[in-house]
Design a protein around this motif. Structure first.
Motif, PDB file in Angstrom:
ATOM      1  N   UNK A 245       0.848  -1.192   0.000  1.00 37.17           N
ATOM      2  CA  UNK A 245       0.000   0.000   0.000  1.00 37.17           C
ATOM      3  C   UNK A 245       0.883   1.242   0.000  1.00 37.17           C
ATOM      4  N   UNK A 246       0.638   2.108  -0.974  1.00 39.12           N
ATOM      5  CA  UNK A 246       1.466   3.311  -1.115  1.00 39.12           C
ATOM      6  C   UNK A 246       1.132   4.318  -0.018  1.00 39.12           C
ATOM      7  N   UNK A 247       1.986   5.320   0.129  1.00 32.65           N
ATOM      8  CA  UNK A 247       1.830   6.296   1.192  1.00 32.65           C
ATOM      9  C   UNK A 247       2.082   7.710   0.679  1.00 32.65           C
ATOM     10  N   UNK A 248       1.524   8.676   1.369  1.00 31.72           N
ATOM     11  CA  UNK A 248       1.774  10.098   1.122  1.00 31.72           C
ATOM     12  C   UNK A 248       2.326  10.680   2.417  1.00 31.72           C
ATOM     13  N   UNK A 249       3.469  11.344   2.332  1.00 34.70           N
ATOM     14  CA  UNK A 249       4.124  11.888   3.518  1.00 34.70           C
ATOM     15  C   UNK A 249       3.467  13.210   3.885  1.00 34.70           C
ATOM     16  N   UNK A 250       3.118  13.330   5.159  1.00 32.95           N
ATOM     17  CA  UNK A 250       2.391  14.512   5.637  1.00 32.95           C
ATOM     18  C   UNK A 250       3.254  15.771   5.636  1.00 32.95           C
ATOM     19  N   UNK A 251       4.540  15.661   6.027  1.00 30.84           N
ATOM     20  CA  UNK A 251       5.401  16.833   6.078  1.00 30.84           C
ATOM     21  C   UNK A 251       5.536  17.423   7.463  1.00 30.84           C
ATOM     22  N   UNK A 256      -1.544  17.780  11.113  1.00 30.30           N
ATOM     23  CA  UNK A 256      -2.034  17.305   9.821  1.00 30.30           C
ATOM     24  C   UNK A 256      -2.059  18.443   8.822  1.00 30.30           C
ATOM     25  N   UNK A 257      -1.716  18.120   7.592  1.00 26.66           N
ATOM     26  CA  UNK A 257      -1.717  19.122   6.522  1.00 26.66           C
ATOM     27  C   UNK A 257      -2.932  18.900   5.624  1.00 26.66           C
ATOM     28  N   UNK A 258      -3.810  19.906   5.498  1.00 24.84           N
ATOM     29  CA  UNK A 258      -4.958  19.747   4.588  1.00 24.84           C
ATOM     30  C   UNK A 258      -4.532  19.488   3.148  1.00 24.84           C
ATOM     31  N   UNK A 259      -3.462  20.148   2.704  1.00 26.30           N
ATOM     32  CA  UNK A 259      -2.991  19.964   1.332  1.00 26.30           C
ATOM     33  C   UNK A 259      -2.534  18.531   1.091  1.00 26.30           C
ATOM     34  N   UNK A 289     -11.355  17.591  11.955  1.00 25.91           N
ATOM     35  CA  UNK A 289     -12.513  18.488  11.976  1.00 25.91           C
ATOM     36  C   UNK A 289     -12.110  19.952  12.168  1.00 25.91           C
ATOM     37  N   UNK A 290     -10.916  20.183  12.652  1.00 29.08           N
ATOM     38  CA  UNK A 290     -10.438  21.552  12.858  1.00 29.08           C
ATOM     39  C   UNK A 290      -9.697  22.108  11.642  1.00 29.08           C
ATOM     40  N   UNK A 291      -9.446  21.233  10.648  1.00 26.56           N
ATOM     41  CA  UNK A 291      -8.684  21.680   9.481  1.00 26.56           C
ATOM     42  C   UNK A 291      -9.534  22.538   8.553  1.00 26.56           C
ATOM     43  N   UNK A 292      -8.896  23.530   7.924  1.00 27.57           N
ATOM     44  CA  UNK A 292      -9.559  24.426   6.975  1.00 27.57           C
ATOM     45  C   UNK A 292      -8.716  24.542   5.709  1.00 27.57           C
ATOM     46  N   UNK A 386       1.379   9.207   5.971  1.00 28.92           N
ATOM     47  CA  UNK A 386       2.454   8.974   6.919  1.00 28.92           C
ATOM     48  C   UNK A 386       2.916  10.291   7.527  1.00 28.92           C
ATOM     49  N   UNK A 387       2.979  10.331   8.861  1.00 31.26           N
ATOM     50  CA  UNK A 387       3.506  11.511   9.539  1.00 31.26           C
ATOM     51  C   UNK A 387       5.032  11.517   9.402  1.00 31.26           C
ATOM     52  N   UNK A 388       5.591  12.680   9.234  1.00 25.50           N
ATOM     53  CA  UNK A 388       7.060  12.786   9.080  1.00 25.50           C
ATOM     54  C   UNK A 388       7.759  12.400  10.376  1.00 25.50           C
ATOM     55  N   UNK A 389       8.991  12.001  10.229  1.00 26.54           N
ATOM     56  CA  UNK A 389       9.813  11.687  11.394  1.00 26.54           C
ATOM     57  C   UNK A 389      10.705  12.878  11.721  1.00 26.54           C
ATOM     58  N   UNK A 390      10.982  13.067  12.991  1.00 28.10           N
ATOM     59  CA  UNK A 390      11.787  14.214  13.404  1.00 28.10           C
ATOM     60  C   UNK A 390      13.266  13.964  13.118  1.00 28.10           C
TER      61      UNK A 390
END
Length: 390
Positions: A245-251, A256-259, A289-292, A386-390
Motif C-alpha cells: 500500500x502506497x503512502x503520502x508523507x504529511x510533512x 495534519x496538513x490539509x494539502x 474536523x479543525x482543518x480548513x 504517513x507523519x514525518x519523522x523528526x
C-alpha cells in the motif's frame, strides 16, 4: 349431621301399642299401621347411613384440624407471607425505631451489623452493568464472503498485454500477460469459560445469556483489531500491515496538513477515488474536523440527512479505534476502496456447552470458536498518510 336413631323411634311407638288386641279392634289397626311406618322409616335411615360414612368424614375433619394446629418448621413458611411480614415490620421500625416489638425486629434482621442496625429486605436488579466494548467496524465497509472449504483462491492478473503501433506489413509483437493466485485462509479464534451449575440454575438463564454476549463482543473486538493491524501469520492480514500500500508523507510530525490529505486522495485513480472511504480513529478525526482550506472552509462536512455519514472532502469517514494516533512516523489515516479488502467466514461463532468434563466440580464449560480470515486483494485501491519523522 345428626341422624335419628332407630331405637328412639321404636321406643316412642312402643308406648302406643297394646298387647293382646283383636283383629277388629281399632287400636290394633292403628298399631299395625304405626309398626309398618316405623319399619319403613328404619329402612330409609339404614339406607342413608350406608350412603354417608360418618366415620370417614370424621377422620377427614380430624386430619384437617391436626394439620392446622401443627407447628411450622423452618421450611414451611410461605415466601409471600414472609416477604409481607418483613415489609410490615420494616415499616413499623421506621415509625417506632427502638420501640418496635421484639418479634418484628427479628423479622428485620438480615445480617449482623457492627452498629446494631437492621437492613432493609434485599432486592436484586435484573439490569446488568456492562463496560463499553469498542471495535473497528471494518466488516461494514469491506467485502465479506462465506466459504465452505479450508481456504479460497482468487485468480489474479499480474500484467496486461503489450499492444504496439505498427506500420503496414510489419510483424506484431507477442504479449505475455502473467497470472497468479491470491489465497485467503480462515484462522481460528477460540476460548472457553467455566460457569458454576448453581449460577446457571439460579439465574434463570441470565448468566448464560451474559456470557454469550461477552464472548460475541470479545470476538468482534479481536476481529476488528486483526482486520486493521493483523500480521497475516496465524491471524488475518491487516490493512495497515500490507507492504504494497502506497503512502503520502504529511510533512509534519504532529500537525495534519490539509494539502497533503488532498494529495493523498487524488493520488488514487479516479475509479478508486470516487468509491473511497476515510479510515481513522476518534483522536485523528477530532484533529481533522479543525482543518480548513485556504479560504477558511472546514474540510469536514457534517451530514445534513439522517442516516448519512459525515464526509471529508466529499467522501464518507469511518471511525476505527484500532487505527494509530497522530505521532512521528505513524500512519493515522487510510483512504481507499474497501471492497478490495476481502473477509472470509468459514465458521460463524459457535458456542458449545459442555456439562460433563467438569461435572465433578459442579461446573459447565462453554467453548467458543470462530474461523475467519482477511486479506488485501488489491493494494492499489488504498493509500495511507504517513507523519514525518523528526
Amino acid at each position: 349431621m345428626r341422624h335419628l336413631k332407630k331405637t328412639e323411634l321404636r321406643g316412642s311407638t312402643a308406648l302406643t301399642l297394646k298387647d293382646g288386641g283383636s283383629d277388629d279392634d281399632p287400636n290394633d289397626i292403628v298399631s299395625k299401621a304405626i309398626g309398618d311406618l316405623t319399619e319403613t322409616v328404619n329402612k330409609r335411615l339404614d339406607d342413608i347411613e350406608k350412603k354417608t360414612d360418618t366415620t370417614k368424614l370424621e377422620e377427614r375433619l380430624d386430619k384437617i384440624e391436626a394439620k392446622a394446629n401443627r407447628a411450622k418448621g423452618d421450611g414451611d413458611d410461605d415466601p409471600d407471607e414472609k416477604a409481607e411480614t418483613e415489609k410490615k415490620a420494616f415499616a413499623n421500625y421506621l415509625r417506632l425505631g427502638n420501640q418496635t416489638p421484639a418479634d418484628e425486629i427479628k423479622a428485620l434482621t438480615v445480617s449482623n451489623d457492627p452498629q446494631a442496625g437492621y437492613l432493609a429486605p434485599a432486592e436484586m436488579s435484573t439490569e446488568f452493568v456492562r463496560n463499553l466494548v469498542e471495535f473497528s467496524p471494518i466488516r461494514s465497509i469491506a467485502s465479506v464472503r462465506g466459504i465452505t472449504g479450508p481456504s479460497v483462491k482468487y485468480p489474479k492478473r499480474n500484467s496486461v498485454t503489450n499492444a504496439q503501433w505498427e506500420g503496414e506489413a510489419e510483424d506484431s509483437e507477442e504479449s505475455e500477460p502473467t497470472f497468479g493466485q491470491l489465497e485467503v485462509f480462515p484462522y481460528k479464534l477460540t476460548t472457553f469459560t467455566d460457569i458454576s451449575n448453581e449460577l446457571l440454575s439460579d439465574s434463570g438463564g441470565t448468566a448464560e445469556a451474559e456470557v454469550r454476549l461477552a464472548l460475541a463482543e470479545d470476538f468482534g473486538k479481536k476481529e476488528g483489531t486483526a482486520f486493521v493491524n493483523g500480521t497475516g501469520s496465524g491471524q488475518p492480514e491487516g490493512l495497515m500491515t500490507h507492504p504494497d500500500i502506497a503512502e503520502t508523507v504529511n510533512g509534519s510530525t504532529t500537525a495534519l496538513s490539509p494539502d497533503k490529505m488532498i494529495d493523498l486522495m487524488y493520488a488514487l485513480p479516479a475509479m478508486y477515488r470516487n468509491a473511497g472511504t476515510w479510515l481513522m480513529n476518534g483522536t485523528t478525526l477530532a484533529a481533522v474536523r479543525k482543518l480548513k482550506d485556504g479560504d477558511g472552509r472546514f474540510l469536514w462536512q457534517p451530514a445534513f440527512t439522517a442516516g448519512q455519514p459525515e464526509t471529508i472532502l466529499g467522501r464518507p469517514v469511518v471511525e476505527a479505534i484500532d487505527m494509530p494516533d497522530i505521532s512521528s512516523g505513524a500512519f493515522p489515516i487510510l483512504y481507499g476502496d474497501f471492497s478490495a479488502y476481502r473477509i472470509v467466514d468459514r465458521l460463524a461463532m459457535s458456542i458449545l456447552s459442555d456439562p460433563y468434563t467438569q461435572a465433578r466440580k459442579g461446573v459447565t464449560r462453554m467453548h467458543a470458536t470462530r474461523r475467519v480470515g482477511g486479506r488485501v486483494l488489491q493494494a492499489a485501491r488504498f493509500r495511507k498518510l504517513k507523519m514525518s519523522t523528526s
